[in-house]
Design a protein around this motif. Structure first.
Motif, PDB file in Angstrom:
ATOM      1  N   MET A   1       0.844  -1.205   0.000  1.00  0.00           N
ATOM      2  CA  MET A   1       0.000   0.000   0.000  1.00  0.00           C
ATOM      3  C   MET A   1       0.879   1.255   0.000  1.00  0.00           C
ATOM      4  N   THR A   2       0.425   2.284  -0.704  1.00  0.00           N
ATOM      5  CA  THR A   2       1.215   3.507  -0.783  1.00  0.00           C
ATOM      6  C   THR A   2       0.429   4.653  -0.156  1.00  0.00           C
ATOM      7  N   ASP A   3       1.154   5.731   0.177  1.00  0.00           N
ATOM      8  CA  ASP A   3       0.462   6.926   0.655  1.00  0.00           C
ATOM      9  C   ASP A   3      -0.475   7.410  -0.434  1.00  0.00           C
ATOM     10  N   LYS A   4      -1.558   8.026  -0.057  1.00  0.00           N
ATOM     11  CA  LYS A   4      -2.522   8.446  -1.063  1.00  0.00           C
ATOM     12  C   LYS A   4      -2.487   9.956  -1.221  1.00  0.00           C
ATOM     13  N   PRO A   5      -1.712  10.435  -2.181  1.00  0.00           N
ATOM     14  CA  PRO A   5      -1.695  11.875  -2.413  1.00  0.00           C
ATOM     15  C   PRO A   5      -2.943  12.269  -3.183  1.00  0.00           C
ATOM     16  N   GLN A   6      -3.115  13.551  -3.379  1.00  0.00           N
ATOM     17  CA  GLN A   6      -4.229  13.994  -4.196  1.00  0.00           C
ATOM     18  C   GLN A   6      -4.017  13.443  -5.612  1.00  0.00           C
ATOM     19  N   CYS A   7      -5.008  12.772  -6.126  1.00  0.00           N
ATOM     20  CA  CYS A   7      -4.842  12.084  -7.408  1.00  0.00           C
ATOM     21  C   CYS A   7      -6.117  12.214  -8.224  1.00  0.00           C
ATOM     22  N   ASP A   8      -5.967  12.658  -9.474  1.00  0.00           N
ATOM     23  CA  ASP A   8      -7.124  12.856 -10.345  1.00  0.00           C
ATOM     24  C   ASP A   8      -7.895  11.560 -10.585  1.00  0.00           C
ATOM     25  N   ILE A   9      -7.145  10.456 -10.684  1.00  0.00           N
ATOM     26  CA  ILE A   9      -7.806   9.180 -10.965  1.00  0.00           C
ATOM     27  C   ILE A   9      -8.588   8.711  -9.730  1.00  0.00           C
ATOM     28  N   CYS A  10      -7.984   8.854  -8.543  1.00  0.00           N
ATOM     29  CA  CYS A  10      -8.713   8.517  -7.314  1.00  0.00           C
ATOM     30  C   CYS A  10      -9.991   9.356  -7.221  1.00  0.00           C
ATOM     31  N   GLU A  11      -9.878  10.615  -7.624  1.00  0.00           N
ATOM     32  CA  GLU A  11     -11.052  11.486  -7.611  1.00  0.00           C
ATOM     33  C   GLU A  11     -12.115  11.006  -8.589  1.00  0.00           C
ATOM     34  N   MET A  12     -11.660  10.584  -9.771  1.00  0.00           N
ATOM     35  CA  MET A  12     -12.596  10.019 -10.757  1.00  0.00           C
ATOM     36  C   MET A  12     -13.349   8.831 -10.164  1.00  0.00           C
ATOM     37  N   ILE A  13     -12.597   7.990  -9.428  1.00  0.00           N
ATOM     38  CA  ILE A  13     -13.228   6.794  -8.845  1.00  0.00           C
ATOM     39  C   ILE A  13     -14.287   7.220  -7.823  1.00  0.00           C
ATOM     40  N   LYS A  15     -15.973   9.906  -7.919  1.00  0.00           N
ATOM     41  CA  LYS A  15     -17.111  10.489  -8.661  1.00  0.00           C
ATOM     42  C   LYS A  15     -17.576   9.549  -9.769  1.00  0.00           C
ATOM     43  N   LYS A  16     -17.472   8.262  -9.516  1.00  0.00           N
ATOM     44  CA  LYS A  16     -17.705   7.282 -10.595  1.00  0.00           C
ATOM     45  C   LYS A  16     -19.090   7.409 -11.224  1.00  0.00           C
ATOM     46  N   ASP A  17     -20.057   7.916 -10.448  1.00  0.00           N
ATOM     47  CA  ASP A  17     -21.421   8.007 -10.980  1.00  0.00           C
ATOM     48  C   ASP A  17     -21.520   8.945 -12.173  1.00  0.00           C
ATOM     49  N   SER A  18     -20.554   9.862 -12.298  1.00  0.00           N
ATOM     50  CA  SER A  18     -20.601  10.765 -13.444  1.00  0.00           C
ATOM     51  C   SER A  18     -19.818  10.211 -14.639  1.00  0.00           C
ATOM     52  N   PHE A  19     -19.313   8.970 -14.498  1.00  0.00           N
ATOM     53  CA  PHE A  19     -18.600   8.334 -15.616  1.00  0.00           C
ATOM     54  C   PHE A  19     -19.385   7.119 -16.109  1.00  0.00           C
ATOM     55  N   LYS A  20     -18.981   6.637 -17.252  1.00  0.00           N
ATOM     56  CA  LYS A  20     -19.699   5.500 -17.864  1.00  0.00           C
ATOM     57  C   LYS A  20     -19.012   4.197 -17.461  1.00  0.00           C
ATOM     58  N   VAL A  21     -19.409   3.717 -16.272  1.00  0.00           N
ATOM     59  CA  VAL A  21     -18.795   2.518 -15.689  1.00  0.00           C
ATOM     60  C   VAL A  21     -19.341   1.268 -16.387  1.00  0.00           C
ATOM     61  N   VAL A  22     -18.441   0.375 -16.807  1.00  0.00           N
ATOM     62  CA  VAL A  22     -18.891  -0.871 -17.439  1.00  0.00           C
ATOM     63  C   VAL A  22     -18.636  -2.097 -16.562  1.00  0.00           C
ATOM     64  N   TYR A  23     -17.787  -1.933 -15.537  1.00  0.00           N
ATOM     65  CA  TYR A  23     -17.517  -3.056 -14.632  1.00  0.00           C
ATOM     66  C   TYR A  23     -16.965  -2.515 -13.321  1.00  0.00           C
ATOM     67  N   GLU A  24     -17.337  -3.191 -12.221  1.00  0.00           N
ATOM     68  CA  GLU A  24     -16.775  -2.789 -10.924  1.00  0.00           C
ATOM     69  C   GLU A  24     -16.776  -3.969  -9.974  1.00  0.00           C
ATOM     70  N   ASP A  25     -15.691  -4.134  -9.225  1.00  0.00           N
ATOM     71  CA  ASP A  25     -15.702  -5.063  -8.086  1.00  0.00           C
ATOM     72  C   ASP A  25     -14.926  -4.407  -6.938  1.00  0.00           C
ATOM     73  N   ASP A  26     -14.550  -5.175  -5.919  1.00  0.00           N
ATOM     74  CA  ASP A  26     -13.892  -4.574  -4.756  1.00  0.00           C
ATOM     75  C   ASP A  26     -12.531  -3.975  -5.100  1.00  0.00           C
ATOM     76  N   GLU A  27     -11.866  -4.566  -6.093  1.00  0.00           N
ATOM     77  CA  GLU A  27     -10.481  -4.171  -6.384  1.00  0.00           C
ATOM     78  C   GLU A  27     -10.338  -3.158  -7.505  1.00  0.00           C
ATOM     79  N   MET A  28     -11.281  -3.164  -8.443  1.00  0.00           N
ATOM     80  CA  MET A  28     -11.061  -2.374  -9.669  1.00  0.00           C
ATOM     81  C   MET A  28     -12.367  -1.852 -10.229  1.00  0.00           C
ATOM     82  N   ILE A  29     -12.209  -0.896 -11.149  1.00  0.00           N
ATOM     83  CA  ILE A  29     -13.375  -0.330 -11.826  1.00  0.00           C
ATOM     84  C   ILE A  29     -12.991  -0.092 -13.289  1.00  0.00           C
ATOM     85  N   ALA A  30     -13.938  -0.318 -14.190  1.00  0.00           N
ATOM     86  CA  ALA A  30     -13.675  -0.075 -15.616  1.00  0.00           C
ATOM     87  C   ALA A  30     -14.688   0.928 -16.136  1.00  0.00           C
TER      88      ALA A  30
END
Ligand SMILES: [Zn+2]
Length: 176
Positions: A1-13, A15-30
């Motif tokens: 595990m790494t420190d979690k700096p401010q990250c655009d991708i983490c932010e996207m995750i 706010k996932k509801d505003s993206f077109k998610v095609v798959y999601e589980d505990d570990e990953m999102i597409a």
């Protein structure tokens, strides 16, 4: 595990509801890339903040590789395409734009005009021999985990610099 700096991708995750998610589980999102190389271009992203491939735990990477295969199959079945590129840009020199590991699954057709090819130039035999000898030893070391701190740190620092450039996330998301 790494420190979690401010990250655009983490932010996207987040706010996932505003993206077109095609798959999601505990570990990953597409989700669909909204400025795709080709329509259907899918981003598979680990939910935990890993910056580069070397930081992704084997189990998660292995699961992601399986899901990439499933998404590729789904693209073939749904979009009438002729191929896929499963692409990881690892490090800024390789085109990685965000300090968060991503797998791109890009649908391809024979007329899409995307160029990922390079002109074939025969390598010098001696250089090939040397590289082979050298690399083989290092592959064995890598498999044994026999490095102190791999040389990944410099490219991670560059990625964190890039992350400050928030126009990239706009490019990712709501491109005009
Ligand atoms: Zn992140």
């Amino acid at each position: 595990m790494t420190d979690k700096p401010q990250c655009d991708i983490c932010e996207m995750i987040m706010k996932k509801d505003s993206f077109k998610v095609v798959y999601e589980d505990d570990e990953m999102i597409a989700m669909l890339h909204e400025a795709p190389a080709f329509l259907g271009h899918t981003l598979l992203i680990p939910k935990e903040h890993f910056r580069i491939i070397e930081e992704v735990p084997e189990k998660i990477f292995s699961n992601m590789f399986n899901i990439s295969n499933n998404i590729s199959t789904a693209l073939f079945e749904s979009l009438n395409i002729h191929g896929t590129n499963i692409l990881i840009n690892n490090g800024p020199e390789a085109g990685q734009k965000f300090a968060h590991f991503i797998v791109n699954i890009i649908p391809r057709t024979d007329t899409d005009g995307i160029n990922m090819e390079w002109p074939p130039v025969k390598a010098d035999n001696l250089k090939l021999e040397n590289t082979h000898h050298f690399l083989k030893t290092y592959v064995e070391k890598a498999i044994l985990g026999d490095f102190d701190e791999p040389k990944k740190i410099t490219h991670v620092e560059k990625l964190v610099e890039n992350d400050k450039d928030d126009y990239m996330v706009k490019q990712f998301h709501r491109m005009p």
